[in-house]
Design an enzyme around this catalytic site. Structure first.
Site, PDB file in Angstrom:
ATOM      1  N   GLN A 419      26.014 -12.170 -26.798  1.00 24.53           N
ATOM      2  CA  GLN A 419      27.054 -11.287 -26.276  1.00 24.53           C
ATOM      3  C   GLN A 419      28.283 -11.232 -27.168  1.00 24.53           C
ATOM      4  O   GLN A 419      29.103 -10.341 -27.032  1.00 24.53           O
ATOM      5  CB  GLN A 419      27.459 -11.743 -24.872  1.00 24.53           C
ATOM      6  CG  GLN A 419      26.337 -11.639 -23.842  1.00 24.53           C
ATOM      7  CD  GLN A 419      26.803 -12.076 -22.470  1.00 24.53           C
ATOM      8  OE1 GLN A 419      27.959 -11.904 -22.110  1.00 24.53           O
ATOM      9  NE2 GLN A 419      25.896 -12.642 -21.706  1.00 24.53           N
ATOM     10  N   THR A 421      31.162 -13.581 -30.098  1.00 23.81           N
ATOM     11  CA  THR A 421      31.660 -14.797 -30.743  1.00 23.81           C
ATOM     12  C   THR A 421      32.950 -15.228 -30.053  1.00 23.81           C
ATOM     13  O   THR A 421      33.772 -14.395 -29.693  1.00 23.81           O
ATOM     14  CB  THR A 421      31.933 -14.536 -32.241  1.00 23.81           C
ATOM     15  OG1 THR A 421      30.747 -14.031 -32.842  1.00 23.81           O
ATOM     16  CG2 THR A 421      32.344 -15.812 -32.940  1.00 23.81           C
ATOM     17  N   LYS A 436      37.074 -14.391 -26.544  1.00 23.18           N
ATOM     18  CA  LYS A 436      35.690 -13.943 -26.737  1.00 23.18           C
ATOM     19  C   LYS A 436      35.709 -12.546 -27.333  1.00 23.18           C
ATOM     20  O   LYS A 436      36.183 -11.599 -26.727  1.00 23.18           O
ATOM     21  CB  LYS A 436      34.955 -13.943 -25.396  1.00 23.18           C
ATOM     22  CG  LYS A 436      33.507 -13.448 -25.464  1.00 23.18           C
ATOM     23  CD  LYS A 436      32.885 -13.513 -24.079  1.00 23.18           C
ATOM     24  CE  LYS A 436      31.472 -12.949 -24.065  1.00 23.18           C
ATOM     25  NZ  LYS A 436      30.894 -12.975 -22.700  1.00 23.18           N
ATOM     26  N   ASP A 533      22.806 -16.129 -14.069  1.00 26.78           N
ATOM     27  CA  ASP A 533      22.467 -16.851 -15.313  1.00 26.78           C
ATOM     28  C   ASP A 533      23.007 -18.278 -15.247  1.00 26.78           C
ATOM     29  O   ASP A 533      23.670 -18.760 -16.166  1.00 26.78           O
ATOM     30  CB  ASP A 533      23.029 -16.119 -16.530  1.00 26.78           C
ATOM     31  CG  ASP A 533      22.342 -16.559 -17.821  1.00 26.78           C
ATOM     32  OD1 ASP A 533      21.247 -17.147 -17.742  1.00 26.78           O
ATOM     33  OD2 ASP A 533      22.905 -16.307 -18.901  1.00 26.78           O
TER      34      ASP A 533
END
Length: 739
Positions: A419, A421, A436, A533
């Protein structure tokens, strides 16, 4: 006093002029011999130690007492060396040397086949400065190189008189007994071959010889006497190799001027011819040796009488040129210059302001474009809905985040994944954050990204990572989280370099905190949220090793009366609910299954998927179920748990994990029930709680109509199956030693 001062000024001006003249006359390197006999030896040529010449090709020998300079490597006598000059015909660098006369084999001289080879050097035979001439009868004279004949001339047969004496060659050297021609460009070898003219009827008569002669020294009458001379003047063109010269790469910078000189690989005589070496020239208005540091010095044109005659007014020398100043116009000229300077300055300032305004406008439009592209309108729509909470989401300025991460320096990276770094940053107020940087989003990923922002903006729980804000005005969106310093639960359990073992009470507390956070998401949040998740890499540990659930990129919020979400199957091998895999319907019990795997990780200390276990037990869930069925629980426990944990607590947690891993979702407990049971294990407070825990310890893992071993096999088979979209692990808030 005044006459004395004027005298000192005149002396000073004289010394400055003398120094300038000396600098101009200095053609060799400082401390090196500049003349040999009547020949001046300019650098890159030189006499003496190695530093006086550029390399071996330019070394000049000057034997004591002879005053006859010679190119040491080529063994050729030097008659004259000229430096290149920038303008005018014949401006190329030349060196005049004595070339050997080459004789045919039937001549009486001993050295009849002497040749000159220039390959590997920066010397070529000057095409337009030499004449190739030959004397003889019924022969063809050819200059040869290593590959083929390149140029030559034909000698006609010589007629004989009645008394048997030969007729002398004609006086213009046009073929009868003497022939001449020019050479080709770039010739670097001189070796002559004589061949019989097959078209001639007469026999070859006597000695034939040929020479390369300086055009200025050539005459047919002289050619007739060459047989006895042995050597004649010839001209070579020279330069320097395309390498570094005084820190300047001549090959790459051949079209740029440095200082007061200019280097080029094109011939100044014919600008269309590219030479195999470079030549450097002093610019017009400068004189000296361009191959020396500061070797090109300004020429004072005002000392030239012709210039003084044509200069109306006072001649003033300038760098590289001169100007004639009319005293009566000096003030007007100065005013014009000042006015022009002020006007130019105002123009430049206005252009600079205009450029900045245009830049600001472009940046603003670009930020607006990125804001829309990154789902800003969608985020505004969701946050303005009754379920949204605008106050909990803060928009950050892109410049501040760039400064916080040192322009997203690689040394600031905390983690990378599918998704995006994550970078460690420090805000202006000194607060440490995790930023992020998402990957470039397509239309599908925009909704997923905005979904994470929207969901996190609604959550306020101590065991859920806190979203501080976002930035949507960059090419890729940015999320700003609180910084979690101690990495992930996965690293804490499975990293072999971890210095501290995980105590049983810490494991039990982490499990209780994660269960409490999931219970909050499922039943206490304003809108129920399914994480989708849950795994040990998405459970972060703060400075006190408290659990924080992270990464809500695939999470979904549902209505209060909604029981499931139907989506494409997404998740991570080892944690994925088999029921969700089969039906594509994700429920709150799917999060319970994933939490059950995390619970087993905490108890056993083993990874969710491992190739070190047998085929049917590669999935940790399957391995755990089989071990429980075979009553081998204490064989698979983590040694730390086995040494520190109470037996009844371990058994209770193990049975709770079994219930969470039930293939039938309806038979799994809710996260609220799981959280309550874990809290009860930590702090049993009433006898009724004790009795409930004992009943749970005696419960068996029921699976409708299916043997446990079959379930285990099917579970392992599904875990390794195809068709599952596995989300790559992203560690958005990890600590890093590179900070």
């Amino acid at each position: 006093m005044i006459p004395k001062l004027m005298f000192q000024i005149l002396l000073l001006l004289g010394s400055i002029k003398a120094q300038g003249q000396a600098a101009t006359d200095q053609l060799a390197k400082t401390g090196c011999q500049q003349k040999c006999g009547n020949v001046t030896i300019p650098f890159p040529f030189g006499i003496g130690p190695a530093g006086c010449f550029l390399d071996d090709w330019y070394e000049v020998a000057c034997p004591n007492g002879t005053n006859t300079p010679r190119l040491k490597k080529l063994e050729l006598q030097v008659l004259n060396i000229t430096l290149p000059f920038y303008y005018g015909p014949g401006g190329d660098a030349m060196i005049t040397v004595n070339f050997p006369v080459i004789y045919s084999r039937d001549c009486s001289r001993n050295q009849t086949r002497e040749s000159v080879m220039l390959e590997g050097s920066s010397f070529v035979i000057a095409q337009d400065r030499n004449i190739f001439a030959a004397v003889g009868c019924s022969r063809v004279a050819l200059i040869e190189n290593t590959k083929s004949a390149v140029v030559g001339c034909k000698l006609s047969e010589c007629s004989s008189r009645a008394d048997g004496t030969s007729i002398r060659p004609n006086s213009d050297c046009s073929g009868l007994g003497c022939c001449q021609t020019t050479t080709t460009f770039g010739l670097q070898s001189f070796n002559v071959s004589f061949r019989k003219d097959e078209a001639a009827s007469g026999a070859v008569e006597g000695c034939s010889y040929a020479a390369l002669v300086d055009r200025a020294e050539f005459s047919p009458s002289r050619m007739h006497a060459l047989e006895q001379e042995g050597y004649v003047p010839a001209v070579l063109q020279w330069g320097v190799a395309n390498t570094t010269h005084f820190g300047i790469n001549l090959l790459h910078d051949s079209r740029r001027g440095y200082g007061h000189y200019y280097c080029s690989s094109r011939s100044m005589s014919d600008s269309y011819i590219v030479m195999p070496f470079m030549q450097c020239f002093c610019y017009p208005g400068y004189d000296g040796n361009p191959y020396l540091g500061n070797g090109c010095q300004d020429v004072n044109e005002c000392e030239d009488h012709d210039i003084l005659k044509n200069c109306h007014g006072k001649c003033v020398n300038t760098k590289g040129y001169y100007k004639c100043v009319d005293g009566s116009r000096a003030v007007k000229l100065a005013m014009m210059v000042i006015g022009g300077f002020i006007g130019a300055l105002l123009f430049l300032l206005s252009m600079r302001w205009l450029r900045r305004a245009i830049r600001r406008r472009k940046k603003m439009k670009l930020k607006q474009k990125f804001f829309k592209q990154n789902g800003g309108l969608l985020l505004q729509q969701q946050l303005s809905s009754p379920e949204g909470n605008v106050e909990k989401s803060k928009l950050f300025d892109s410049k501040k985040l760039e400064r916080a991460t040192d322009n997203f320096n690689e040394n600031r990276i905390l983690g990378q994944g599918g998704q995006g770094t994550v970078y460690k940053g420090m805000l202006m107020d000194g607060k440490i954050v995790a930023i992020k940087k998402s990957k470039v989003l397509d239309e599908g990923n925009v909704e997923q990204f905005i979904n994470e922002v929207f969901i996190l903006s609604q959550i306020n729980h101590r065991n859920v990572v806190k979203l501080l804000g976002c930035c949507l005005e960059t090419e890729v969106p940015l999320l700003v989280y609180e910084f979690i310093p101690n990495g992930t639960l996965y690293q804490y359990l499975h990293d072999p370099n971890e210095e501290f073992p995980v105590p049983w009470d810490v494991r039990l507390r982490i499990a209780t905190e994660v269960a409490g956070a999931l219970s909050y998401l499922h039943s206490a949040a304003s809108i129920p949220i399914y994480h989708r998740d849950i795994k040990s890499t998405n459970i972060l540990l703060d400075e006190k090793y408290r659990a924080k659930i992270a990464d809500f990129g695939t999470s979904r919020s549902v209505a209060l009366d909604q029981t499931h979400v139907t989506t494409l199957v997404q998740g991570t091998f080892g944690y994925l609910d088999p029921e969700y895999f089969q039906s594509s319907q994700f429920t709150d019990k799917s999060d319970v299954y994933s939490f059950g795997v995390v619970l087993v990780e905490l108890v056993t200390g083993q990874k969710p998927i491992s190739s070190l276990r047998a085929q049917e037990g590669r999935s940790l869930a399957t391995y755990f179920i089989i071990s429980m069925e075979e009553d081998r629980l204490f064989d698979i426990l983590d040694p730390q748990v086995l040494n520190e944990g109470k037996k009844d607590e371990i058994i209770t947690v193990a049975h709770l994990a079994m219930r969470c891993l039930n293939l039938n979702g309806r038979k799994r407990p809710t996260m609220k029930e799981v959280a309550m049971e874990l809290e009860a294990i930590k702090r049993p407070s009433h006898p009724s709680d004790e009795q409930q825990i004992n009943r749970e310890r005696q419960a068996t893992f029921e699976i409708d109509g299916v043997e446990a071993h079959d379930v285990a096999f099917r579970s392992a088979e599904f875990e390794a199956g195809d068709g599952i979209s596995s989300m790559t692990d992203v560690y958005p808030l990890l600590s890093s030693d590179t900070w």
